[in-house]
Each structure stands twice: as C-alpha cells, then as structure tokens.
Design a protein around this motif. Structure first.
Motif, PDB file in Angstrom:
ATOM      1  N   ARG A 187      -5.397  -1.510  -7.823  1.00 27.98           N
ATOM      2  CA  ARG A 187      -4.295  -0.742  -8.409  1.00 27.98           C
ATOM      3  C   ARG A 187      -2.951  -1.401  -8.099  1.00 27.98           C
ATOM      4  N   THR A 190      -0.313   6.352 -12.712  1.00 28.45           N
ATOM      5  CA  THR A 190       0.432   7.046 -11.655  1.00 28.45           C
ATOM      6  C   THR A 190       1.263   8.200 -12.232  1.00 28.45           C
ATOM      7  N   LEU A 215       4.595   3.728  -5.526  1.00 33.66           N
ATOM      8  CA  LEU A 215       3.423   4.216  -4.806  1.00 33.66           C
ATOM      9  C   LEU A 215       3.728   4.706  -3.394  1.00 33.66           C
ATOM     10  N   ASP A 271     -11.899  -3.407  -3.738  1.00 33.11           N
ATOM     11  CA  ASP A 271     -11.231  -2.204  -3.254  1.00 33.11           C
ATOM     12  C   ASP A 271     -10.306  -1.712  -4.371  1.00 33.11           C
ATOM     13  N   ARG A 303      -8.043   0.464  -4.436  1.00 35.18           N
ATOM     14  CA  ARG A 303      -6.634   0.626  -4.064  1.00 35.18           C
ATOM     15  C   ARG A 303      -5.881  -0.690  -4.195  1.00 35.18           C
ATOM     16  N   ARG A 304      -6.507  -1.779  -3.812  1.00 32.03           N
ATOM     17  CA  ARG A 304      -5.841  -3.084  -3.934  1.00 32.03           C
ATOM     18  C   ARG A 304      -5.773  -3.510  -5.394  1.00 32.03           C
ATOM     19  N   GLN A 314      -1.430  -6.129   1.457  1.00 30.78           N
ATOM     20  CA  GLN A 314      -2.661  -5.721   0.792  1.00 30.78           C
ATOM     21  C   GLN A 314      -3.069  -6.697  -0.309  1.00 30.78           C
ATOM     22  N   TYR A 343       4.876   2.923  -0.750  1.00 30.00           N
ATOM     23  CA  TYR A 343       4.628   1.960   0.309  1.00 30.00           C
ATOM     24  C   TYR A 343       5.910   1.180   0.589  1.00 30.00           C
TER      25      TYR A 343
END
Length: 312
Positions: free
Chosen positions: A10, A143, A28, A5, A7-8, A38, A30
């Motif tokens: 990253r 980012t 990010l 994944d 996203r994970r 995650q 979160y």
C-alpha cells in the motif's frame, strides 16, 4: 518465493499515486522516515531497487512501477475478500472514510454520520472536508471511500476511470444580496445583468465555483464580474455580503434558513444549478459503506421534503 506484506504494498501504491514520501506519510499518518524504512524493507524482500533518487526526493524505478501495478490488483483482491467476509456477518461493521465540500459535509455527511452511528454502532466513521481534487488520490488507493462532489451547469467535471459518479441531489443557485440593496426591495427574481459593476464574492480562482460565477456573469449578464473577495467558506462569503455590500451566487445548501440581513433571489435570466454526486471507487461497496450511503440519501430526501419539491 516472496510473501508480500500488503501494508508495504500500500505504501508503494500510495507513492506511485501521490509522488512524494511526505505526501504518503501525511495521508497514512506515518513519518516520512518510517515510510522510507518500510519501502527499504520491501526492496530487500523483492531483491531489487524500487526507488531511485530524483533531486531531493525519490521516484519509482521500472521495477517499482511494475510492482505498484501488481499491488493495485492484490490490494483490490484483499479488499474484496474483506467485503465478502463482512457481508457474512449479522451486524454491519467496518470503517468508512468520507469527505465532501463544505456545504455537503455540513448538511449531508454530518447528519448521515450521526444516523449511521445510531443505527450501526460497530461502524467507524471518519468525516473530512475535502474537495474532489484533494480526494482523488485517496479514492484511487482506497484511503478514502466516498466523496460528495459538485458540478455546476455548463462546467461538468472529468470522470476519471476506476471511479463511480452517482447523482445525489440537484439544487438551484441563488443570488445573495444585502437586504438593503435596491434590487432586493421586491421579492421577484433579479436580473444578473442589473448587477454589472457590483463587487462579487466567490470561491478562490481555479475552483469550480469561481469559474461558474465568472462564466454565468459573462453568458447571462454580458460582463466580466468584479470579483473582489475570494473565500472557500460560504459563511465568509455571506458575511462579506452582509458587511461590505458584495453580492454572491451560492447553492441552496450553503444558505441559512433565515437571515434578515440577507436577500436571497432567483436569477431572472435563467435557472442556474448544480448537482451533487457521490464519488466512490468502481468496486462492490462494503456493507458499512452501503449503510452510510443509504443514510446520506435519506438525508437528501429529508432536505428536499423540508424545502418542498426540489427546484431544478
């Protein structure tokens, strides 16, 4: 076979770059617990520990560092694929996250954002005031897409691998004195040596601007400046000049167009300057970033034309 994944991956890459779950979460958007959860899922997916306790925080295990290195490659490939796909479309679209020091943000990035929004309404722009040191982790991990940074004569910045530094603008640094200052009563250059004993306003200690002022006073004036005031905001430095009688050495972009309370003079001993550079990752730019960079460069040309021939 493990299906990764992105996203994970990253999150893992960001943790390698930033060092703490809190910093990753803040970058990010979160919560630290969500980042931790995650990464725990990622550990279960790969079947090995990626993190280990380190005091009150965590650090990457050898497996974590190994996967973070692969994550860099996978994330770069995904970004390249997105860039190629975006280039196939007839309309420019995508997100550009740009930052810069205060004067560059106000005078370059904000007008360029307005122009890009008008010309390319499908481009999402996110503009922040950032120093290069703050932005480096984001530039490396993707980012942040663009940072306008500066470097002063005699104080070159490091050039970290993986980043591209493109010259953007050169400008002269000017002495700023209260309008009633005796040395401001004539319109010519002011000797830096004549400002020995004056109170100075600079940016915070440890910044390039502070180092430049101190180094310039030592080299051209032969003295250690009495730095009494420190502010990262050029407007605050200018207000200190107006109200306390301090003096400052500031780039042209940070100065008001006209202000009867201030006297702006050249340094008599030598031309002191700074360069603005556009810092991006050393990868092909997306169409959205290309469009935004073109708007930034056009804004630089407009400022140069407004001021006459560039002073360098």
């Amino acid at each position: 076979m493990v299906v990764f994944d992105l996203r994970r991956l990253r999150l893992l890459r960001e943790l390698e770059e930033r060092g703490t779950l809190g910093a990753v979460a803040a970058t990010l958007g979160y919560s630290p617990s969500a980042v931790s959860q995650q990464l725990s899922v990622l550990e279960r997916e790969v079947g090995t520990a990626l993190l280990e306790k380190a005091g009150r925080g965590v650090r990457l295990t050898d497996a974590g560092h190994l996967l973070a290195r692969h994550a860099r490659v996978l994330l770069a490939a995904a970004e390249a694929a997105a860039t190629d796909l975006a280039a196939l479309g007839e309309e420019v679209r995508g997100t550009v996250r740009a930052g810069g020091l205060q004067s560059a943000t106000r005078r370059l990035l904000v007008p360029a954002a307005a122009r890009t929004t008008a010309d390319h309404p499908l481009v999402r722009l996110e503009v922040s005031e950032l120093e290069l040191e703050q932005a480096l982790p984001g530039l490396r991990t993707g980012t942040v897409d663009l940072v306008i940074s500066d470097e002063y004569d005699g104080h070159p910045r490091p050039r970290p691998a993986g980043l591209r530094f493109a010259p953007l603008h050169e400008e002269r640094l000017e002495l700023v004195l209260p309008a009633a200052h005796p040395l401001a009563q004539h319109g010519g250059p002011v000797p830096l040596a004549a400002l020995h004993g004056e109170a100075w306003a600079t940016s915070a200690e440890g910044t390039g601007h502070h180092a430049m002022v101190v180094g310039t006073c030592r080299a051209l004036g032969g003295y250690e400046p009495d730095v009494r005031h420190r502010a990262g905001d050029a407007e605050i430095q200018l207000e200190l000049v107006r109200t306390t009688g301090a003096v400052a050495l500031l780039p042209a972009l940070a100065l008001p167009v006209a202000d009867a309370t201030l006297a702006v003079r050249d340094v008599a001993e030598a031309v002191v300057g700074r360069r603005l550079v556009a810092v991006t990752r050393d990868v092909p730019a997306t169409p959205a970033l290309t469009a935004f960079l073109a708007a930034v460069e056009a804004q630089v040309h407009r400022l140069d034309e407004r001021a006459g021939a560039p002073r360098s």
